[in-house]
Design a protein around this motif. Structure first.
Motif, PDB file in Angstrom:
ATOM      1  N   GLU A 472      -8.043  -9.181  44.531  1.00 33.86           N
ATOM      2  CA  GLU A 472      -8.521 -10.450  44.535  1.00 33.86           C
ATOM      3  C   GLU A 472      -9.678 -10.922  43.872  1.00 33.86           C
ATOM      4  O   GLU A 472      -9.761 -11.982  43.012  1.00 33.86           O
ATOM      5  N   GLU A 473     -10.656 -10.042  43.821  1.00 35.14           N
ATOM      6  CA  GLU A 473     -11.790 -10.258  43.081  1.00 35.14           C
ATOM      7  C   GLU A 473     -11.449 -10.125  41.593  1.00 35.14           C
ATOM      8  O   GLU A 473     -11.934 -11.030  41.033  1.00 35.14           O
ATOM      9  N   LYS A 475      -8.491 -10.963  40.332  1.00 38.07           N
ATOM     10  CA  LYS A 475      -8.020 -12.272  39.914  1.00 38.07           C
ATOM     11  C   LYS A 475      -8.667 -13.383  39.954  1.00 38.07           C
ATOM     12  O   LYS A 475      -8.878 -14.197  38.972  1.00 38.07           O
ATOM     13  N   GLY A 476      -9.797 -13.458  40.587  1.00 33.35           N
ATOM     14  CA  GLY A 476     -10.908 -14.666  40.840  1.00 33.35           C
ATOM     15  C   GLY A 476     -11.479 -14.424  39.375  1.00 33.35           C
ATOM     16  O   GLY A 476     -11.888 -15.500  38.765  1.00 33.35           O
ATOM     17  N   ARG A 479      -9.355 -15.982  36.596  1.00 33.51           N
ATOM     18  CA  ARG A 479      -9.446 -17.502  36.770  1.00 33.51           C
ATOM     19  C   ARG A 479     -10.804 -18.088  35.959  1.00 33.51           C
ATOM     20  O   ARG A 479     -10.920 -19.091  35.305  1.00 33.51           O
TER      21      ARG A 479
END
Length: 845
Positions: A472-473, A475-476, A479
């Motif tokens: 998730e890191e 993916k963040g 973004r």
């Protein structure tokens, strides 16, 4: 006390190249033999000729079983009318020993149509039979519970020939069984024949000369006897090696174990050539290998029976004999490599486990043999052949009880080996740790790996796919990078648009834009520069038009001159033709006549000199005629000279005219007028003079026009550069104002006409463009190490898989979770039992 002996054999075919094993035992001795035909050594399929299949069994018997017939013949009573038994041909034992072979059967004098009567064959002599029967391990065992046979009276043993008793149970049937696949019509391999020829001749030799062979270690004698049969078969059937390099004919290995028991000890002799093996089993100690494979450093067998390629003489293998003395009870077996090869490299450990696993569920020796046979039917990779004997055990339960306590240990060691063998090399230090190898490779491929991670992150964040390595890191970060990148992209897009407008303006394809934009500032400079270009372009056009007119005048002069020069060439050619066709022949003719006249005058002068010497009174008339003739000749000469001179003058005049014509061509070529020319060519002269003067004048006019054009073009170039500078001086914000407010200055159709964007649009960040962000993230080695560690712990494939060897990666992942201390202990335990397998041999050899 009678020795308890139990035995079994089995043969599980795969390539069908081994022979059926041989086993023969009694209360005190026994013989176990196995032969393994080597299909892998290049033996070829022998497709025999159709004629060879006719009576094939008889031909095979004649080739390698000739010596056996006397032993295998049924007893036959001699008819009353035949000669006494004493006169029947007998085989000499001395001759047998000298030749190393048994006696060949004598052929029958008559062929029996009914087949009820057997041919008369030579029987062994009494002495020979006694020598055979004296071998203790060859005696006929008494049936259990049956009374001992009553010895025959000595008087009945007196004849020189006797019928051979069935002193080896099943020997004849065993020979017949060996022949079945050899004598059928199916093409056989050289290996199938070889194993059967060699094992049958070895057993026969042991029947005849076993004691002598064992006492003297007579390997040469037994090898020669075996090779004799191989050679006869090869010659009889014209067997050939295949075309491939290294192929053999009739290749096979052999292993035999012969034992004699005295005082609870077994004296054991092991004879072998190749990689077939002999083993012993001891209570409490387990399995021991009694032979050592005959192999070179490459693993190829270097001692075997057969022929190298198509050589005429068979190999003479250096067969090995090893003597041992073992305490009873124990068990022996011999086997082909199909029994132990599936367990390499821990052959003996694997074989012992197979033996103990089969023993666990058995309740008799027969069941034990069946269990082993069924086991090898499942795992076979080659033919699996074994002959087994257990000595000194009271019953099967005592045998099982003696060996089963070791089963758990052997089974565990074998399982541990299979489980941990991939890590043994790590323990030995033969290679780096697998996870370290993966990490090193990852470091070497860091750039490629991070590109793959970037692509996987981009796809996962975009919802196109998922990858377990993407967090998730990541993916963040993707973004955030997208937002930052969008701002950057807008600016880049605006700059791209500004540059596009500048390029369109610089090409002046959209110069009408100045009618729409503000009429002050940089736009006024652009408009003024554009107008200056228009004026300069008009001046250049006029100058080029004037220059073109002058060039046309010059071209007209050149075209006219071309016509005049053609006319001059025609005149020159015509004059030359007149010289050649008219004047030159006349000149030549007059020259010849002139020469004749000159010769006549010369001759008349000679005549005049003669006349002076003659009396003038008597020759007045002659002298007068002479004078008249001389005068006439002189006049003719004068006339001829005048004509010749006239022709010469005419020719000279024509040549002068030709030269004057040539001079006119030179005038035009040099564009200069030099000297005068003959009146005869005056029209040509006038025309050329006019053309030269006109061309020179037009040339001067062209130079002036070219100068004017160059000045106009220089002014245009300067104006264009001024215009480009003016366009470049327009600021981005002035250009962007046109784009942001297209309706205020430009129409949409106008923008589309010149490929100018109407709206500012940017695309989302791509995987390739995201790479720098990921690479920057993992420039921190600690984070990169965390990424690789997470990858090694994955249980499902990820985008990084393609950069690693699959087997090495699997090994590294298992290494990451295995207890290496447990691996080390397992390795030491396996090494210890492998050492135990060698210990008994070294102690008893």
């Amino acid at each position: 006390m009678k020795l308890k002996t139990n035995k079994f054999t089995f043969y599980v075919p795969h390539h069908n190249e081994d022979a059926d094993p041989f086993i023969c035992t009694d209360e005190k001795s026994g013989l176990l033999v196995v032969a393994d035909g080597l299909g892998g050594s290049g033996s070829t399929v022998h497709q025999l000729s159709p004629e060879a299949y006719d009576a094939l069994e008889a031909k095979l018997r004649a080739a390698f079983l000739t010596e056996f017939e006397a032993l295998m013949a049924p007893p036959k009573e001699a008819p009353a009318e035949t000669a006494p038994a004493e006169t029947a041909p007998a085989a000499s034992a001395d001759a047998d020993e000298a030749s190393g072979e048994g006696s060949a059967p004598a052929a029958s004098d008559e062929t029996q149509e009914s087949g009820e009567k057997s041919p008369i064959i030579a029987k062994p002599s009494v002495t020979e039979v006694k020598e055979m029967m004296d071998k203790p391990w060859m005696k006929q065992p008494a049936s259990e519970g049956a009374p001992a046979a009553t010895p025959a009276p000595e008087a009945e043993a007196e004849p020189e020939t006797v019928a051979l008793p069935d002193w080896i149970p099943g020997y004849k049937e065993w020979i017949e069984k060996l022949l079945v696949p050899m004598a059928d019509e199916t093409p056989d391999t050289s290996a199938l024949w070889a194993s059967r020829i060699v094992i049958s001749r070895f057993v026969y030799y042991m029947i005849k000369h076993g004691n002598e062979f064992i006492q003297n270690k007579d390997t040469e004698g037994i090898v020669s006897f075996i090779n004799e049969g191989l050679k006869r078969v090869k010659q009889e059937f014209a067997l050939k090696a295949g075309a491939l390099s290294g192929q053999s004919v009739l290749p096979t290995t052999l292993v035999a174990l012969q034992y004699n028991v005295e005082d609870k000890q077994a004296e054991c002799e092991v004879f072998w050539a190749g990689d077939s093996r002999a083993y012993a089993m001891f209570p409490g100690k387990g399995l021991r290998q009694l032979s050592k494979d005959h192999e070179d450093n490459s693993g190829a067998i270097n001692r075997l029976f057969g022929f190298r390629g198509n050589e005429d003489e068979p190999r003479k293998p250096e067969c090995e004999i090893r003597s041992n003395m073992f305490e009873l009870p124990c068990a022996f077996f011999v086997c082909s490599d199909g029994i132990f090869d599936p367990f390499a490299p821990v052959d003996s450990l694997g074989v012992e486990r197979a033996l103990l696993d089969a023993l666990e569920n058995a309740d008799s020796f027969e069941a034990y043999g069946k269990n082993l046979e069924e086991y090898y039917k499942i795992i076979r990779q080659d033919d699996c052949t074994m002959a087994f004997v257990a000595l000194g055990f009271d019953n099967f339960n005592s045998f099982k009880k003696a060996f089963m306590p070791k089963a758990d240990r052997v089974r565990k060691l074998h399982e541990d080996f299979k489980k941990y063998k991939a890590f043994f090399s790590v323990i030995d230090g033969e290679s780096d740790k697998p996870d370290l190898l993966i990490r090193n490779r990852a470091n070497q491929r860091k750039a490629e790996i991070l590109k793959m991670v970037a692509a996987a992150t981009w796809e996962s964040a975009a919802g196109l796919t998922t990858d377990p390595i993407v967090t998730e890191e990541m993916k963040g970060m993707y973004r955030i990078a997208c937002e930052e990148d969008k701002e950057r992209r807008v600016k880049e897009k605006e700059l791209e648009i500004c540059n596009a407008i500048r390029e369109v303006l610089k090409m002046r394809k959209a110069a009408t834009i100045f009618e729409k934009v503000p009429a002050d500032g940089p736009w006024a400079m652009c408009d003024a520069a554009n107008r200056a270009i228009i004026i300069a372009e008009e001046a250049v056009a006029k100058a080029r038009e004037k220059e073109e007119i002058v060039r046309n005048v010059l071209s007209d002069h050149e075209d006219t001159a071309k016509e005049y020069l053609e006319a001059i060439d025609n005149k020159i050619n015509a004059d030359r033709d007149r010289l050649n066709n008219v004047l030159n022949p006349r000149k030549s003719k007059y020259e010849k006549v002139k020469t004749l006249c000159t010769t006549a005058i010369s001759e008349l002068e000679q005549a005049g000199n003669i006349l002076k010497e003659i009396d003038e009174a008597k020759n007045k008339q002659l002298i007068g005629e002479y004078a008249s003739l001389k005068e006439k000749s002189a006049n003719i000469k004068i006339t001829i000279d005048r004509n010749v001179d006239g022709v010469i003058k005419e020719i000279a005049a024509l040549e002068k005219e030709i030269n004057h014509l040539k001079a006119l061509k030179i005038w035009w070529a040099s564009k200069t007028i030099d000297g005068n020319c003959s009146e005869n060519i005056e029209p040509y002269t006038t025309n050329i003079r006019h053309l030269v003067r006109g061309y020179n004048e037009a040339t001067e006019n062209l130079h002036a026009a070219e100068d004017d054009t160059q000045k106009a073009e220089a002014t245009l170039s300067s104006s264009e550069q001024t215009y480009v500078n003016a366009v470049d001086s327009v600021k981005d914000e002035d250009l962007l104002e046109i784009i942001r407010n297209p309706q205020g200055y430009l129409t949409g159709a106008f923008m589309q006409q010149w490929g100018l964007p109407i709206k500012l649009e940017v695309k989302e960040i791509s995987a390739e463009e995201f790479e720098p962000t990921i690479i920057a993230l993992y420039s921190d080695e600690e984070k990169y190490e965390t990424l690789i560690t997470a990858f090694l712990k994955l249980t499902q494939p990820s985008c990084l898989e393609k950069w690693f060897n699959a087997s090495q990666l699997s090994k590294a992942r298992s290494y990451a979770v295995v207890d290496m201390e447990e691996v080390k202990k397992a390795k030491d335990d396996v090494a210890a039992i492998l050492d135990e397998y060698e210990e008994e041999i070294s102690e008893n050899a």
